[in-house]
Design a protein around this motif. Structure first.
Motif, PDB file in Angstrom:
ATOM      1  N   LEU A 116       0.821  -1.224   0.000  1.00  0.00           N
ATOM      2  CA  LEU A 116       0.000   0.000   0.000  1.00  0.00           C
ATOM      3  C   LEU A 116       0.854   1.273   0.000  1.00  0.00           C
ATOM      4  O   LEU A 116       0.592   2.175  -0.799  1.00  0.00           O
ATOM      5  CB  LEU A 116      -1.002  -0.022   1.151  1.00  0.00           C
ATOM      6  CG  LEU A 116      -2.113  -1.091   0.989  1.00  0.00           C
ATOM      7  CD1 LEU A 116      -3.051  -1.097   2.195  1.00  0.00           C
ATOM      8  CD2 LEU A 116      -2.908  -0.894  -0.299  1.00  0.00           C
ATOM      9  N   THR A 377      -8.463  -5.941  -8.462  1.00  0.00           N
ATOM     10  CA  THR A 377      -8.490  -4.842  -7.492  1.00  0.00           C
ATOM     11  C   THR A 377      -7.551  -5.161  -6.329  1.00  0.00           C
ATOM     12  O   THR A 377      -7.307  -6.328  -6.009  1.00  0.00           O
ATOM     13  CB  THR A 377      -9.916  -4.645  -6.909  1.00  0.00           C
ATOM     14  OG1 THR A 377     -10.250  -5.841  -6.186  1.00  0.00           O
ATOM     15  CG2 THR A 377     -10.950  -4.385  -7.987  1.00  0.00           C
ATOM     16  N   ILE A 378      -7.097  -4.093  -5.687  1.00  0.00           N
ATOM     17  CA  ILE A 378      -6.203  -4.269  -4.537  1.00  0.00           C
ATOM     18  C   ILE A 378      -6.965  -4.993  -3.418  1.00  0.00           C
ATOM     19  O   ILE A 378      -6.397  -5.830  -2.713  1.00  0.00           O
ATOM     20  CB  ILE A 378      -5.679  -2.888  -4.062  1.00  0.00           C
ATOM     21  CG1 ILE A 378      -4.775  -2.288  -5.143  1.00  0.00           C
ATOM     22  CG2 ILE A 378      -4.947  -2.979  -2.737  1.00  0.00           C
ATOM     23  CD1 ILE A 378      -3.511  -3.078  -5.428  1.00  0.00           C
ATOM     24  N   LYS A 379      -8.262  -4.678  -3.294  1.00  0.00           N
ATOM     25  CA  LYS A 379      -9.058  -5.314  -2.243  1.00  0.00           C
ATOM     26  C   LYS A 379      -9.057  -6.840  -2.428  1.00  0.00           C
ATOM     27  O   LYS A 379      -8.828  -7.598  -1.476  1.00  0.00           O
ATOM     28  CB  LYS A 379     -10.492  -4.756  -2.303  1.00  0.00           C
ATOM     29  CG  LYS A 379     -11.262  -5.013  -1.064  1.00  0.00           C
ATOM     30  CD  LYS A 379     -12.612  -4.319  -1.120  1.00  0.00           C
ATOM     31  CE  LYS A 379     -13.500  -4.962  -0.070  1.00  0.00           C
ATOM     32  NZ  LYS A 379     -14.908  -4.830  -0.352  1.00  0.00           N
ATOM     33  N   SER A 380      -9.290  -7.291  -3.676  1.00  0.00           N
ATOM     34  CA  SER A 380      -9.339  -8.748  -3.899  1.00  0.00           C
ATOM     35  C   SER A 380      -7.956  -9.367  -3.686  1.00  0.00           C
ATOM     36  O   SER A 380      -7.829 -10.482  -3.177  1.00  0.00           O
ATOM     37  CB  SER A 380      -9.889  -9.067  -5.292  1.00  0.00           C
ATOM     38  OG  SER A 380      -9.003  -8.580  -6.274  1.00  0.00           O
ATOM     39  N   LEU A 382      -5.621  -8.279  -1.564  1.00  0.00           N
ATOM     40  CA  LEU A 382      -5.340  -8.349  -0.119  1.00  0.00           C
ATOM     41  C   LEU A 382      -6.168  -9.446   0.545  1.00  0.00           C
ATOM     42  O   LEU A 382      -5.734 -10.077   1.500  1.00  0.00           O
ATOM     43  CB  LEU A 382      -5.597  -6.987   0.547  1.00  0.00           C
ATOM     44  CG  LEU A 382      -4.614  -5.886   0.116  1.00  0.00           C
ATOM     45  CD1 LEU A 382      -4.961  -4.550   0.772  1.00  0.00           C
ATOM     46  CD2 LEU A 382      -3.166  -6.267   0.424  1.00  0.00           C
ATOM     47  N   ASN A 383      -7.358  -9.681  -0.001  1.00  0.00           N
ATOM     48  CA  ASN A 383      -8.211 -10.739   0.505  1.00  0.00           C
ATOM     49  C   ASN A 383      -7.562 -12.118   0.276  1.00  0.00           C
ATOM     50  O   ASN A 383      -7.491 -12.942   1.193  1.00  0.00           O
ATOM     51  CB  ASN A 383      -9.550 -10.624  -0.266  1.00  0.00           C
ATOM     52  CG  ASN A 383     -10.639 -11.377   0.406  1.00  0.00           C
ATOM     53  OD1 ASN A 383     -10.469 -11.820   1.539  1.00  0.00           O
ATOM     54  ND2 ASN A 383     -11.744 -11.553  -0.301  1.00  0.00           N
TER      55      ASN A 383
END
Ligand code: NAD
Ligand code: MG
Length: 408
Positions: A116, A377-380, A382-383
């Motif tokens: 990040l 996506t960054i969210k996916s 990091l998940n």
């Protein structure tokens, strides 16, 4: 030193300033204090070392990820009367990475933890001096796309990638395939265990794994070099940085670590970058690029080196290299799984919970459990990173439990 220097000197943020690359970066900066000044420093827990860096470099901002460490640092800064703002946590890291008075950001946090803040520096259009290879492994396409959009200049610090960059044609641009290139020759020392047998590898200790024959580095990358996962991560890193494919990259074991990598051109020319194995060379190169500055590195003495050897890597002895090749071929979130499982396995080995030879087993099990997904996506991302870590930790626990049972 006055803090309003941005017109006359180049402001630098060092993310991960207390680590091996961070310390080497500050060493190079201190040799050119008229040209560069430190704007912000960040670290995880080592507040005493950070305090000393604040005394030596007088940054505007010092960030500790850990809250307790930030409190300790804040008290010490206050009692010494230093004018340094102390922040804590991930927001603080982001502020350091995007500080308006930093022109360059050295990204030298280890592992996925650097994703990040390095991405924030890229989005802010900084000159990003990228040592932290794991974010490129996890989401190179997002990283490079963001750099293209923001106009951020990504300058590789990893010695091999910095060497390749130096051997690239003038006008080379991050994320665009360079013209006239036949292949990249990615060199690596082969690590401290390149001459060992498979049986010998099962009893090596963390101290032996961290004692690299040619380079002095942080613990995680030292273990990665010993398993050769480092070369696998670097293969993926090179694909993103130089917009190429794994098939166009040949990995060569070069025990002397004198040639840091090479580029072969269509006309048969092969350009190499040589130097002593000292990270201050790529750091100084990227800090000053396109100029050149002194780095404190001794001249290369080819007469005393005498010979340069090359051989094929041993994929059987070092399965991590093969796993990394498989992961980039599969794409999507599979390299995220590779990286997260590797980080868990390496830390577990350093903590004495598993054997050195368990590292590739944990990564392989995590990869075979993983489902291929888009990494859009960054969210996916990091998940997937978080889920893989829990899965890999379960494998570590079951391995530790079974080795206790066997010991009884
Ligand atoms: P290191 O372990 O010596 O230092 C890591 C730094 O990151 C420290 O300042 C630490 O405080 C900080 N850090 C650790 N965990 C953190 C977290 N969760 N959040 C915020 N900060 C955290 O590591 P290093 O050897 O300097 O390597 C740094 C990066 O550079 C790695 O990605 C490595 O692969 C890459 N690299 C290192 C070398 C080298 O010679 N050391 C060479 C090429 C590439
Ligand atoms: Mg390297």
């Amino acid at each position: 030193m006055s803090k309003n220097l941005d017109n006359i000197s180049h402001g630098v943020t060092v993310l991960g300033s207390t680590g091996s690359i961070g310390i080497s970066t500050l060493d190079v900066i201190s040799r050119h204090s008229h040209q560069f000044h430190v704007v912000a420093l960040t670290a995880h827990t080592q507040w005493q070392r950070m305090l000393q860096q604040c005394r030596d470099y007088n940054p505007e901002l010092a960030v500790m990820l850990n809250n307790d460490a930030a409190d300790q640092l804040q008290k010490a800064i206050h009692s010494e009367g230093l004018s340094v703002t102390v922040l804590a946590g991930t927001e603080g890291l982001e502020q350091a990475a995007t500080h308006p008075r930093s022109r360059s950001v050295m990204a030298a946090i280890v592992g996925a933890a650097g994703l990040l803040p390095s991405l924030a520096a890229v989005k802010a259009g900084k000159r990003v001096l990228l040592a932290n290879k794991e974010p490129l492994v996890m989401c190179g396409h997002i990283f490079i796309d963001e750099a293209i959009q923001s106009g951020a200049l990504v300058l590789p610090i990893d010695s091999e990638h910095n060497a390749i960059f130096q051997c690239m044609p003038n006008g080379y641009q991050t994320g665009t395939p360079a013209r006239g290139i036949k292949k990249i020759l990615l060199t690596g020392s082969g690590g401290p265990f390149r001459e060992k047998s498979k049986d010998e590898l099962s009893s090596v200790t963390p101290a032996q794994a961290c004692a690299h024959p040619n380079w002095v580095m942080g613990k995680k990358i030292s273990v990665d070099s010993a398993t050769m996962m480092n070369k696998g991560l670097e293969l993926i890193e090179a694909c993103w940085l130089f917009a190429t494919t794994p098939e166009s990259i040949q990995i060569l074991v070069h025990p002397q670590s004198v040639i840091h990598s090479m580029v072969e051109y269509l006309d048969g020319s092969v350009l190499a970058q040589l130097g002593n194995p000292d990270m201050r060379t790529p750091i100084a190169h990227a800090l000053a690029w396109p100029e050149r500055i002194e780095a404190g590195v001794a001249s290369l003495d080819l007469l005393s080196i005498g010979r340069l050897d090359f051989k094929e890597p041993d994929y059987k002895l070092f399965p991590c290299l093969h796993l990394a090749r498989q992961a980039i071929d599969q794409g999507g979130t599979i390299p995220v799984v590779l990286n997260a499982a590797n980080e868990v396995a390496v830390q577990s080995f350093l903590d004495g919970n598993i054997l050195f030879t368990d590292i590739p087993v944990i990564i392989e099990k995590s990869l075979s459990d993983a489902k291929q997904q888009d990494a859009n996506t960054i969210k996916s991302i990091l998940n997937v990173d978080a889920k893989t870590r829990s899965f890999a930790l379960e494998i570590v626990s079951s391995m530790a439990a079974s080795s206790k049972r066997n010991a009884r």
